[in-house]
Design a protein around this motif. Sequence first.
Motif, PDB file in Angstrom:
ATOM      1  N   MET A  11     -37.771 -20.101  34.770  1.00 37.20           N
ATOM      2  CA  MET A  11     -38.305 -20.922  35.863  1.00 37.20           C
ATOM      3  C   MET A  11     -37.348 -20.958  37.043  1.00 37.20           C
ATOM      4  O   MET A  11     -36.165 -20.625  36.907  1.00 37.20           O
ATOM      5  N   GLY A  33     -33.561 -20.654  35.608  1.00 39.40           N
ATOM      6  CA  GLY A  33     -33.123 -20.996  34.256  1.00 39.40           C
ATOM      7  C   GLY A  33     -34.214 -20.720  33.256  1.00 39.40           C
ATOM      8  O   GLY A  33     -35.412 -20.796  33.560  1.00 39.40           O
ATOM      9  N   GLY A  34     -33.804 -20.394  32.072  1.00 42.24           N
ATOM     10  CA  GLY A  34     -34.716 -20.149  30.959  1.00 42.24           C
ATOM     11  C   GLY A  34     -33.822 -19.793  29.786  1.00 42.24           C
ATOM     12  O   GLY A  34     -32.949 -18.937  29.923  1.00 42.24           O
ATOM     13  N   ALA A  35     -34.012 -20.480  28.673  1.00 46.17           N
ATOM     14  CA  ALA A  35     -33.090 -20.302  27.550  1.00 46.17           C
ATOM     15  C   ALA A  35     -32.950 -18.826  27.177  1.00 46.17           C
ATOM     16  O   ALA A  35     -31.851 -18.331  26.939  1.00 46.17           O
ATOM     17  N   ASN A  38     -31.191 -16.790  29.850  1.00 41.40           N
ATOM     18  CA  ASN A  38     -29.770 -17.165  29.867  1.00 41.40           C
ATOM     19  C   ASN A  38     -29.013 -16.344  28.809  1.00 41.40           C
ATOM     20  O   ASN A  38     -27.906 -15.856  29.053  1.00 41.40           O
ATOM     21  N   LEU A  90     -38.243 -26.248  37.099  1.00 43.19           N
ATOM     22  CA  LEU A  90     -37.475 -27.251  36.351  1.00 43.19           C
ATOM     23  C   LEU A  90     -36.616 -28.001  37.363  1.00 43.19           C
ATOM     24  O   LEU A  90     -35.942 -27.378  38.178  1.00 43.19           O
ATOM     25  N   TYR A 104     -39.979 -31.039  33.907  1.00 45.79           N
ATOM     26  CA  TYR A 104     -40.632 -29.729  33.981  1.00 45.79           C
ATOM     27  C   TYR A 104     -41.899 -29.788  34.818  1.00 45.79           C
ATOM     28  O   TYR A 104     -42.656 -30.752  34.730  1.00 45.79           O
ATOM     29  N   ARG A 106     -44.327 -27.064  34.553  1.00 49.06           N
ATOM     30  CA  ARG A 106     -44.610 -25.744  33.977  1.00 49.06           C
ATOM     31  C   ARG A 106     -45.970 -25.677  33.273  1.00 49.06           C
ATOM     32  O   ARG A 106     -46.315 -24.618  32.750  1.00 49.06           O
ATOM     33  N   ILE A 137     -38.927 -22.614  22.238  1.00 47.29           N
ATOM     34  CA  ILE A 137     -39.576 -23.078  23.478  1.00 47.29           C
ATOM     35  C   ILE A 137     -40.901 -22.327  23.680  1.00 47.29           C
ATOM     36  O   ILE A 137     -41.953 -22.942  23.887  1.00 47.29           O
ATOM     37  N   ARG A 170     -37.673 -28.662  22.761  1.00 47.88           N
ATOM     38  CA  ARG A 170     -37.846 -29.386  24.029  1.00 47.88           C
ATOM     39  C   ARG A 170     -38.972 -30.388  23.802  1.00 47.88           C
ATOM     40  O   ARG A 170     -40.166 -30.016  23.815  1.00 47.88           O
ATOM     41  N   VAL A 260     -25.607 -28.385  29.573  1.00 45.39           N
ATOM     42  CA  VAL A 260     -26.851 -27.609  29.525  1.00 45.39           C
ATOM     43  C   VAL A 260     -26.535 -26.111  29.644  1.00 45.39           C
ATOM     44  O   VAL A 260     -25.805 -25.705  30.541  1.00 45.39           O
ATOM     45  N   GLY A 261     -27.076 -25.347  28.713  1.00 45.75           N
ATOM     46  CA  GLY A 261     -26.828 -23.902  28.733  1.00 45.75           C
ATOM     47  C   GLY A 261     -25.741 -23.488  27.747  1.00 45.75           C
ATOM     48  O   GLY A 261     -25.568 -22.291  27.497  1.00 45.75           O
ATOM     49  N   ASP A 264     -27.166 -21.550  24.796  1.00 45.82           N
ATOM     50  CA  ASP A 264     -27.588 -20.174  25.115  1.00 45.82           C
ATOM     51  C   ASP A 264     -26.372 -19.255  25.220  1.00 45.82           C
ATOM     52  O   ASP A 264     -26.388 -18.120  24.738  1.00 45.82           O
ATOM     53  N   ASP A 300     -26.962 -23.599  34.406  1.00 44.30           N
ATOM     54  CA  ASP A 300     -27.323 -23.262  33.028  1.00 44.30           C
ATOM     55  C   ASP A 300     -26.703 -21.958  32.533  1.00 44.30           C
ATOM     56  O   ASP A 300     -26.521 -21.775  31.340  1.00 44.30           O
TER      57      ASP A 300
HETATM   58  O1  KDG Z   1     -31.044 -23.923  27.436  1.00 47.24           O
HETATM   59  C1  KDG Z   1     -30.951 -24.235  28.786  1.00 47.24           C
HETATM   60  C2  KDG Z   1     -32.377 -24.373  29.190  1.00 47.24           C
HETATM   61  O2  KDG Z   1     -32.776 -25.701  28.897  1.00 47.24           O
HETATM   62  C3  KDG Z   1     -32.745 -24.077  30.564  1.00 47.24           C
HETATM   63  O3  KDG Z   1     -32.076 -22.980  31.180  1.00 47.24           O
HETATM   64  C4  KDG Z   1     -34.216 -24.049  30.833  1.00 47.24           C
HETATM   65  O4  KDG Z   1     -35.409 -22.848  29.169  1.00 47.24           O
HETATM   66  C5  KDG Z   1     -35.192 -23.904  29.686  1.00 47.24           C
HETATM   67  C6  KDG Z   1     -35.926 -25.076  29.200  1.00 47.24           C
HETATM   68  O5  KDG Z   1     -37.051 -24.886  28.730  1.00 47.24           O
HETATM   69  O6  KDG Z   1     -35.425 -26.199  29.254  1.00 47.24           O
END
Ligand code: KDG
Length: 322
Positions: A11, A33-35, A38, A90, A104, A106, A137, A170, A260-261, A264, A300
């Motif tokens: 995102m 960002g996105g797990a 990342n 996000l 979010y 999304r 996720i 999440r 956060v991050g 990952d 992140d």
């Molecule tokens: O793990 C870090 C993530 O929380 C972030 O980069 C965004 O993927 C994400 C999420 O769904 O929170």
Amino acid sequence: MPGLVTLGETMAVLGSPRPGPLRHAPHLELSIGGAESNVAIGVRRLGHPAAWIGRVGADEFGALVLERLRAEQVEVSGALVDPDAPTGLLVKEQRTPDVTRVQYYRTGSAGSRLCPADVDAAVGVITGAGVLHITGITPLLSPSAAGAVARAVELAVAAEVPVSLDVNHRAALGGAELLRERLAPLLPHLSHLFGGEEELLLLADATDEPSAVARLGGPGGSGGPELVVKRGARGASVYPADGNPELHRAAVPVRALDPVGAGDAFVAGYLTALLDGAPVAERLRLACLTGAFAVTVPNDWSGQPTRDELGLLDAEAGTTLR
Ligand code: KDG
Ligand code: ADP
């Protein structure tokens, strides 16, 4: 050289640079960002190929996501631009110096419209990989995204590509029951299962770690996954799949700015060492190091290290390198 492949939603991220209620932030910083991506960035920075499969919208945020991933040399040949839905967003609020709140935007996003056909279109990227990494996720984004993850796992297993899953629960996307329901069909196929202490209890529907570990399968040579428990500032542990005893490693002491991050980055370190062919103790060592790097930076993923930066955390505070 076979590397990592992953799929999920990336995102646009809007983050406030200073603590306090978001409504008082004079401006927001724009990032992505996105797990899963990342992790791909972390593995790529450490020298292995990494590919990301997902959907973005035909908008500026989507262009930003693809541009950033390309700039990090993450392969995006399996990524799609969806003309009918926006890129997810996000918003990250540093409510106090120690508490981050995430909002979010999304629902109905392009990323949540990922489907099994998208994965089929990228089949070679999966079957040629050294490891497929997925998270909890994506299956909670939508039934079609859950189907995409299941299809990716099916292809990986048929090609004997190891599959790694990070629970990454999440709560805003679904409760414990939905998480268990969507992840249950994937569990028998995993080689590596990552989670925080609470997440593993949640997934196993257990009240203590030994029961969770027994249910999730690793130890005892039962053929289950290697189980890796992330314990934040207390480090991490591995329950090896061969039944050897739990291996613990303390966290690397750092000045933590943003947790956060970290998970990952930790997974990126772990899977990089796996791709290196390193044994479990080395996988855990590198993971704790890369996890520690991530918390030193309020973003992140951008604090993740390259190989030649790995020694930086040994430097004394105030060090200037010229
Ligand atoms: O793990 C870090 C993530 O929380 C972030 O980069 C965004 O993927 C994400 C999420 O769904 O929170
Ligand atoms: P997640 O982001 O998935 O919740 P954790 O917060 O447990 O994961 O962090 C993952 C790993 O990163 C930890 O197991 C640890 O090795 C490292 N880490 C996390 N927080 C810190 C910290 N404050 N100091 C040093 N290392 C940390």
